[in-house]
Design an enzyme around this catalytic site. Sequence first.
Site, PDB file in Angstrom:
ATOM      1  N   GLY B  33       0.819  -1.208   0.000  1.00  0.00           N
ATOM      2  CA  GLY B  33       0.000   0.000   0.000  1.00  0.00           C
ATOM      3  C   GLY B  33       0.843   1.244   0.000  1.00  0.00           C
ATOM      4  NE  ARG B  34       3.337   3.963  -4.279  1.00  0.00           N
ATOM      5  CZ  ARG B  34       4.196   3.284  -5.019  1.00  0.00           C
ATOM      6  NH1 ARG B  34       5.451   3.241  -4.687  1.00  0.00           N
ATOM      7  NH2 ARG B  34       3.789   2.643  -6.084  1.00  0.00           N
ATOM      8  N   GLY B  35       0.257   5.674   0.081  1.00  0.00           N
ATOM      9  CA  GLY B  35      -0.689   6.790   0.088  1.00  0.00           C
ATOM     10  C   GLY B  35      -0.116   7.970   0.815  1.00  0.00           C
ATOM     11  CB  THR B  36      -1.618  11.158   1.964  1.00  0.00           C
ATOM     12  OG1 THR B  36      -2.756  10.476   2.488  1.00  0.00           O
ATOM     13  CG2 THR B  36      -1.973  11.784   0.641  1.00  0.00           C
ATOM     14  N   GLY B  38       1.815   7.175   3.945  1.00  0.00           N
ATOM     15  CA  GLY B  38       3.120   6.526   3.890  1.00  0.00           C
ATOM     16  C   GLY B  38       3.065   5.241   3.081  1.00  0.00           C
ATOM     17  CB  VAL B  40       1.111  -0.560   4.180  1.00  0.00           C
ATOM     18  CG1 VAL B  40       0.853  -1.825   4.983  1.00  0.00           C
ATOM     19  CG2 VAL B  40       0.482   0.633   4.890  1.00  0.00           C
ATOM     20  CG  ASP B 156     -10.232   9.757   6.689  1.00  0.00           C
ATOM     21  OD1 ASP B 156     -11.079  10.161   5.864  1.00  0.00           O
ATOM     22  OD2 ASP B 156      -9.093   9.397   6.358  1.00  0.00           O
TER      23      ASP B 156
END
Lengths: 266, 458
Positions: B33-36, B38, B40, B156
């Site tokens: 995973g990748r996102g704002t 960081g 995973v 959220d």
Amino acid sequence: MAGNFWQSSHHQQWLLDKQDLIRERKHDLSILSEEEYQKIFIFFSSVIQTLGEQLKLRQQVIATATVYFKRFYARNSLKCIDPLLLAPTCIFLASKVEEFGVISNSRLISTCQTVIKNKFNYAYLQEFPYRTNHILECEFYLLENLDCCLIVYQPYRPLLQLVQDIGHEEQLLTLAWRVVNDSLRTDVSLLYPPYQIAIGCLQIACVILQKDQKAWFAELNVDIEKIQEIARYIINLFELWKTYDEKKEIQGLLSKMPKPKPAQQR
Amino acid sequence: MTAFMMDYEFKLKTQNERVKVEDLFNYEGCKVGRGTYGHVYKGRRKDSSDNRDYALKQIEGTGLSMSACREIALLRELKHSNVINLIRVFLSHNDRKVWLLFDFAEHDLWHIIKFHRAAKANKKPVMVPKGMVKSLLYQILDGIHYLHSNWVLHRDLKPANILVMGEGSERGRVKIADMGFARLFNAPLKPLADLDPVVVTFWYRAPELLLGARHYTKAIDIWAIGCIFAELLTSEPIFHCRQEDIKTSNPYHHDQLDRIFNVMGFPHEKDWEDIKKMPEHPTLLKDFKKSNYVNCSLIKYMDRHKIKPDSKAFHLLQKLLLMDPNKRITSEQAMQDGYFSEEPLPTQDVFAGCPIPYPKREFLTDDDQEEKSEKRQTQQQQQQQTQLPSQQQSQSQQLQSASNNDNHNNPAKRVRLSGQQLPGQVNSQNMPISQQTDFHQQHVMYNNTQQHNFSQRF
């Protein structure tokens, strides 16, 4: 996590035993007397308080920072990290956890410089020596030594409830609130749950105001012995203050304090 | 006096005691995973003391951001079977990275819903237990009830943040994750709106937030759960809306409100008396005409999606999606709802022991980001045929791709995603304007050709 103190890390990990404290402080108390040790912590509590007020932080944030500071030295000698560095680091971390918003690095450092220069020049002749990178490095060590336990329960909320229950009295609340602030200069936040501290501080406030609330206290379902112990800590602090002139003594105490040592040069 | 900040011996001692994440875990090449927030990674212990999968989250940026602090502070205290369990924190002093260690959750609702949507488009049935949606909802409510009773707001909630455990001792268990935005809400130190101008993803944002409410409440989380419930029932985000100006700090969002009214109808004054007190109420009156929404209602919307208005599911949904936050049901009340005492009863394993039809998480390669734009060009043709809602706010997860892949039993293999169809990964801004049809219309058209009642199979 204001919901459940009993399952909190504060309750499960950070209510220490008096004997633990004595053992952990053995090194420092071989250099300093118990009273000198306490005076050093009174001084740095004032530094944290003044920094927090200067940064316009709420008392809750300041109190949390002070507890971080005390928790760190409950497990480590004063020599491990210079308390003058750890104090602003605790403020920095607590303001993020308590969601006051991040204090900008430059504002933190410049506030430290002003506060040390204007308010604590009787203790430090030089200017505040640390920069942002020192605080950031120190923050990691602080977080590790706190074992990532960042939520700290404070006596302020239970105090509000107790005063409300007595019958709302502005004068009593104001005084008891100040006694809670004073209690940060003692070890009680390391030893007793916050609701007990609140009761102990309230009791002292009642005595000072000569309010007879014995019947009300008797109905509280608490360990009266513990409340007395807390009151004793705080009264001892008041006794110490009567004869203590920080402005005169602190330089001597700070120079006597165990300090970090660099790597042995060879 | 030159002050010396840290004792050398102390530094050495803590350095020696400190365990490094890379010494304890294998995770290289296992990014999932990748996102704002960081990155995973899926990791395994190097010493093989157990054979479990772990999730290692490397927090974006260096040092302790406020959201990292909040996440650590809260997760350190929280313990509930439906809330993600923080096992450990690693601080990497050299590169100043912060790592969080969690149990690994193989699935999440974003991928699960996407899988169903793709299956629906291909008219392929997905075999899942009848009570799965109910079990999912029940466990989401259970976790949120725990958070709310501990004075923690999530703020959220969205499908990507609702994880579901794969095979193992906690099979089919919901885990609420991504607490970076969560906060304590008794005695807020600052008005909440001052801290995070934009917090809840627009689609799951309660109307009072869009109208400028200054404080977050439990009811705001409940609205998001209602949205997720509807999405589980229909496989479509109920309040889908184009969102190119996501970075605005103004809470008022015309298009999102329009979308909500298009589904729910315009709120009557008697349904939401305090709407007059909302900061953006004047703007609302200026921008919207009640008469444009007279034919809209949740009953009609859900009926179009084959959810009958007399079903228990619909009744509960209606209570979760009440416009007036004061009238919205609480998590505790929702868990007592008749929906959950009606057969099929909710199960601890949401898959109820049946085979899990969803693919496992795939590994991302480091150059996926770059590939993405190329792929957009080449795949647009395909994508437009099965035009699906774009979830731009979770592009990171989209990279994880729900399409089937044959590498499930070979986690060491690095997978390249190019050439695969990624139906959800469409950036509407990259499409010709004529292709940006309203999602809702599109869906109605689509449903007309759909013979199966999808929700029965879900």
